[in-house]
Design an enzyme around this catalytic site. Structure first.
Site: not given
Length: 500
Positions: A296, A343, A396
């Site tokens: 991430d 990501e 998200d």
């Protein structure tokens, strides 16, 4: 292998089941069977650590420990660690949302009961398994268990507010608290044993069906974590061991004040001096847990937004260079191939792209980010490249149905021109566009397969309440969804090869 493939995104807590939250139990195995029957290759999940007080799986007390709430109590009963009368009167849990406070107040005492039953009455193979687990995992488990025991002893205060000598890990003080908190330490070790025993039972089952577990690794760690307490030298901390600078992202189109995360930043010089040992241990642990790992906020490995501690927003931050190139080089040297996904969403610089490309890491493309009026937007399906992983949306994002309903102005106009004007058909068109694209891997959240609206959203970044709670209802995934997913998976040549 270069076969086209696909998968679904569903966090463990979002599974149905009788314990108020999803677990590693029966429903997880059933979901694995659903993935197999529909020709999927990947089950993507979020981090599985124990979250801090905001319940975010991206803010955990340890990079190594597992979340006790994911332990399945029915398996403990099968292992004779709980008796039929132990659960008592179960609360009336919602099938639609996780009430973390209610789940904890009911489940944690039962896990403590299982530990007590094990200590008092248990004999046999499980004893040997437990001893072996402790031996193999002592390198992180001892510190973690002491940390969690001390958290309870000091009334859940931040570790920087503990006994001064314990805070600074003075050797004799560590020994003192090891002895003082022996019972609580034993409990945490045993609970971790139960978690990983159930985790690998599920992972082995999934792998036997040809399903790969796609995990998630936050770039940063929680300040109030065992990671920072044990390794303060690799973070940017002051003499009081509190962060001097914290992480976030600068102001942009989505937020005039940026995002302030509050995580301590790495001291990259110290990491380099230690030959990235903590990071290598962290990756090694994750490569055992998962078949594929998403890093991430990958852009933070090239450069990161540094905000002075105490700021109320991210406005007064500045960019600093990281040493991600050296870290990735060290990871590749140790592990050979890198089962890693970057990501790389948001504003990404050529330097970040260069870093990702140099190590051959696939990036992400998200359909919901595609419509900014620029036909060269890399999130538009006609601009995908085969090595990327394509998504309808992520954890998200709003659900795709919710997103389509919320469109306005120029974005709505471009979506209608690109996808079509008939609302009822646009959602299916979105799913098919991602599945039909040239991206080697296509993934959608389960909410999109179910065609759910905004109420099924899992997380809204920048908000503090109502996140990480959505649950899949009993029987909500039905033969209609199975047929739909299998049809588009076969139609667009994404069907998984048979399990070995």
């Amino acid at each position: 292998m270069n076969e086209r493939n696909s998968g679904l995104l569903l966090h463990i807590t979002s599974l149905p089941g009788p314990e108020g939250t999803g677990t590693l139990g029966l429903e997880a195995f059933r979901f694995t069977d659903f993935l197999e029957m529909t020709g999927q290759k990947y089950w993507q999940i979020l981090p599985v650590g124990l979250p801090g007080n905001d319940n975010s799986p991206y803010q955990c007390y340890s990079s190594f420990g597992g979340n006790p709430l994911l332990i399945d109590l029915r398996q403990l009963a099968n292992d004779s660690l709980l008796k039929n009368e132990d659960p008592g009167i179960k609360p009336n849990f919602s099938d639609k949302k996780v009430d973390y406070k209610k789940v904890k107040s009911w489940k944690i005492p039962l896990l403590r009961k299982a530990h007590q039953n094990f200590k008092n009455n248990y004999d046999g193979d499980l004893n040997d398994e437990y001893k072996n687990f402790i031996k193999i995992n002592s390198w992180w488990l001892n510190d973690y268990s002491l940390f969690m025991a001390a958290k309870k002893y000091f009334n859940d205060t931040d570790w920087t507010e503990w006994d001064e000598k314990l805070k600074y890990r003075e050797k004799n003080t560590l020994l003192k608290y090891d002895k003082l908190l022996q019972e609580e330490i034993s409990y945490h070790k045993f609970i971790q044993f139960l978690f990983f025993r159930q985790w690998f039972r599920l992972k082995n089952y999934a792998n036997s069906k040809g399903i790969l577990i796609f995990g998630d690794l936050p770039l940063y760690v929680l300040g109030d974590s065992c990671d920072v307490w044990v390794n303060p030298d690799i973070f940017q901390l002051g003499k009081d061991l509190k962060p001097t600078y914290t992480g976030g992202v600068p102001p942009d189109y989505f937020s005039a004040t940026g995002q302030l995360w509050g995580n301590p930043l790495y001291d990259w010089k110290k990491l380099k001096k230690r030959k990235f040992d903590w990071w290598l241990d962290r990756l090694s642990h994750n490569f055992k847990l998962f078949d594929l790992v998403r890093i991430d906020h990958f852009r933070g490995l090239e450069s990161y937004w540094s905000v002075p501690a105490g700021e109320k927003t991210a406005v007064n931050g500045h960019w600093e260079k990281a040493k991600g190139h050296l870290l990735l080089k060290g990871i590749k040297s140790k592990f050979g191939s890198l089962p890693v996904v970057a990501e790389d969403l948001g504003i990404i610089t050529p330097e970040v792209d260069s870093l990702r490309n140099e190590f051959g890491l696939p990036g992400m493309k998200v359909l919901q980010f595609a419509f900014n009026g620029n036909e060269k937007n890399t999130n538009l399906p006609h601009n995908y490249t085969p090595e990327c992983i394509a998504y309808t949306g992520t954890h998200d994002n709003n659900t795709t149905r919710g997103w389509l309903r919320s469109l306005k102005g120029k974005e709505k106009k471009q979506v209608r021109r690109y996808i079509g004007k008939v609302y009822g058909k646009r959602l299916n068109r979105c799913l098919e566009m991602v599945w039909s694209s040239c991206a080697k891997t296509a993934i959608m959240p389960v909410q999109d397969l179910l065609q759910l609206g905004e109420k099924a959203r899992l997380n809204t970044p920048g908000t503090l309440h109502g996140n990480w709670e959505w649950r899949l209802g009993p029987g909500q995934l039905n033969p209609k969804h199975e047929k739909m997913l299998l049809d588009i998976t076969i139609k667009y040549n994404r069907q998984r090869s048979a399990a070995p």
